[in-house]
Design an enzyme around this catalytic site. Sequence first.
Site, PDB file in Angstrom:
ATOM      1  N   ASN A   1      -1.975  10.987  -1.602  1.00  0.00           N
ATOM      2  CA  ASN A   1      -1.495   9.714  -1.731  1.00  0.00           C
ATOM      3  C   ASN A   1      -2.491   8.913  -1.434  1.00  0.00           C
ATOM      4  OD1 ASN A   1      -2.165   9.391   1.176  1.00  0.00           O
ATOM      5  ND2 ASN A   1      -0.777  11.188   1.591  1.00  0.00           N
ATOM      6  N   ARG A   2      -2.201   7.521  -1.453  1.00  0.00           N
ATOM      7  CA  ARG A   2      -3.148   6.361  -1.746  1.00  0.00           C
ATOM      8  C   ARG A   2      -3.968   6.211  -0.314  1.00  0.00           C
ATOM      9  NH1 ARG A   2      -2.308   3.573  -6.502  1.00  0.00           N
ATOM     10  NH2 ARG A   2      -0.111   4.008  -7.402  1.00  0.00           N
TER      11      ARG A   2
END
Length: 411
Positions: free
Chosen positions: A219-220
């Site tokens: 994810n980010r």
Amino acid sequence: MKKTLSDKNILLAVTGGIAAYKAAELVRAFKKRGANVKVVMTAAAEGFIPAKTLAILSKEDVLTDESQAATAEVAHVQLARWADALVVAPATANTLAKMANGIADNVLLETILASAAPVKVMAPAMNDQMWANPATARNVNTLISDGFSLVEPDTGFLAEGYEAKGRLAELNTIVSQVEEELNERSAEDEILSHLKGQKVVITAGGTREPIDPVRFLTNRSSGKMGYALAEAARLAGADVTLVASVKRDCNAGIKVRIAESAEAMLSAVQEAMVDADVFISAAAVSDYRLKEPFTDKVKKQGDDDGLTLDLVQNPDILKTVGMAKKPGQIVVGFAAETKDLLENATAKLQKKNADMIVGNDVTKAGAGFDKDTNVVTMVRDGLAPIEAGPASKLAIAKEILKQVADIQEQR
């Protein structure tokens, strides 16, 4: 009557703008409130006010490029360590730009770069068009993210002969802000002193779940919030273990364990939690992983062929620790949301058996992944939500730890 800045060490950094002449009165204002004042100044500033004037008023030697060159001592480092508060006033556009980019080509900038003063204040003074320039705004915002606070310039009569925004703020405004921040810092230190000697376990970063030897699901999350929490806990005197999926620069006093996957992170956390006092789950743990990762790199089968991945749920680290916590242990989780922040954070608080959930709406300005600032809402059972930010992630981390200390006090 007690002087409000009694025995506080104020380092005044004077740069080369016309407002440098006001440094004399600024030194006097700090001295009148009981502070110890030392001055570092640029060669350009000496063109507006002699170093000798500031030395007489402060009753201390003034550090300049010339005096630094004439001594064997590393004076700028000693001065940086001495200060309780660093005050850059006036701060020119040129110096702000160099500060924001870590440039140290004079003794004043070297001192600023070496400073770990708990309070750092900048009071810009410049032409209105220079103040309005987007580059100046970027530099100021970078410095705020780095922990500086801003005393905005006033609107008044400028050296160019007209009225506009850019004039150095009133000296009492600058002194009062420094005083207020030092008082806040003292109160903060008292609160966070409860964490001294405690063992704190923190997670950081987005976990990586392998697809094949080349690719992974993630994810980010950058890990910046978790690392900021680790640094804040270290500064409070805690024994900090950081379990992170990503390696970032951090203080050597923080014990870092790299665990890329959710399963590896859970194992490391459970081991560290055996004798821990506090757990803060700041990592963005992937909800799913491949049931069986591919042993070789997956190749395209055809132009129109898709690929189906067989996913299974990852262990819930926060819930696992929350349900197994021992008496006295504090468990804090994070909830990154795009809507219904309070509802989701409140539900998570109960479901995970946590003591507090730190919710952040990643769509908000100043929040989100891989930013240096954050905006959070802290949710505790039976209390009104507590908001913090936008502020640097280190400042947010301290606010979170204040709540942890309060939870411990209430028990």
